[in-house]
Scaffold this motif. Structure first.
Motif, mmCIF file in Angstrom:
data_model
loop_
_atom_site.group_PDB
_atom_site.id
_atom_site.type_symbol
_atom_site.label_atom_id
_atom_site.label_comp_id
_atom_site.label_asym_id
_atom_site.label_seq_id
_atom_site.Cartn_x
_atom_site.Cartn_y
_atom_site.Cartn_z
ATOM 1 N N LEU A 192 0.785 -1.185 -0.001
ATOM 2 C CA LEU A 192 0.013 -0.016 0.034
ATOM 3 C C LEU A 192 0.693 1.358 -0.088
ATOM 4 O O LEU A 192 1.938 1.381 0.571
ATOM 5 N N ASP A 193 0.516 1.996 -0.856
ATOM 6 C CA ASP A 193 1.259 3.512 -0.626
ATOM 7 C C ASP A 193 0.551 4.335 0.399
ATOM 8 O O ASP A 193 -0.445 5.004 0.502
ATOM 9 N N PHE A 194 1.481 4.248 1.716
ATOM 10 C CA PHE A 194 1.008 4.732 2.870
ATOM 11 C C PHE A 194 0.898 6.268 2.917
ATOM 12 O O PHE A 194 0.327 6.857 3.388
ATOM 13 N N LYS A 205 -0.193 7.947 0.423
ATOM 14 C CA LYS A 205 -1.284 8.592 -0.305
ATOM 15 C C LYS A 205 -2.641 8.250 0.784
ATOM 16 O O LYS A 205 -3.359 9.072 0.774
ATOM 17 N N LEU A 206 -2.401 7.244 1.767
ATOM 18 C CA LEU A 206 -3.412 6.923 2.704
ATOM 19 C C LEU A 206 -3.215 7.992 3.809
ATOM 20 O O LEU A 206 -4.107 8.604 4.287
ATOM 21 N N GLN A 224 -7.402 -3.045 -1.690
ATOM 22 C CA GLN A 224 -7.138 -2.165 -2.616
ATOM 23 C C GLN A 224 -7.073 -0.805 -1.884
ATOM 24 O O GLN A 224 -8.083 -0.386 -1.339
ATOM 25 N N LEU A 225 -5.932 0.246 -2.244
ATOM 26 C CA LEU A 225 -5.927 1.420 -1.720
ATOM 27 C C LEU A 225 -7.043 2.438 -1.748
ATOM 28 O O LEU A 225 -7.672 2.826 -0.621
ATOM 29 N N ASP A 226 -7.667 2.501 -3.135
ATOM 30 C CA ASP A 226 -8.684 3.365 -3.183
ATOM 31 C C ASP A 226 -9.948 2.966 -2.655
ATOM 32 O O ASP A 226 -10.632 3.562 -2.068
ATOM 33 N N LEU A 273 -9.790 1.123 0.190
ATOM 34 C CA LEU A 273 -9.615 1.381 1.761
ATOM 35 C C LEU A 273 -9.991 2.667 2.112
ATOM 36 O O LEU A 273 -10.631 3.090 3.031
ATOM 37 N N ILE A 274 -9.605 3.864 1.103
ATOM 38 C CA ILE A 274 -9.615 5.235 1.500
ATOM 39 C C ILE A 274 -11.223 5.450 1.207
ATOM 40 O O ILE A 274 -11.841 5.981 2.609
#
Length: 86
Positions: A3-5, A7-8, A47-49, A51-52
């Motif tokens: 994950l791109d932390f 971006k999170l 997936q990051l999107d 999750l956000i």
């Protein structure tokens, strides 16, 4: 977990984020602001999107607000698991 932390963290600038690894490869994500904690269990394959968006929806609901429309577009009905603090 890839994950791109950054971006999170950028998606929740008003919160302090921390993570705690889990034996299954996932982690417990904690968002903290003004002494209040918001925790969710995050799977290793999320997936990051998604999750956000899920976190934005859950935070809005937690505060009694209407979730942002964009946070509802990519969601499934199933929320992230959570733990209650004693």
């Amino acid at each position: 977990m890839d994950l791109d932390f950054d971006k999170l963290i950028g998606a929740f600038p008003e919160y302090e984020l921390s993570t705690k690894p889990r034996p299954d490869g996932g982690f417990v994500l904690t968002l903290e602001r003004e002494g209040k904690f918001f925790q969710r269990v995050v799977a290793a394959t999320v997936q990051l999107d998604w999750l956000i968006s899920t976190l934005q929806r859950d935070l809005a609901l937690e505060h009694g607000e209407v979730p942002p429309v964009e946070s509802l577009k990519v969601l499934h009905r199933r929320p992230l698991p959570r733990y209650l603090r004693a």
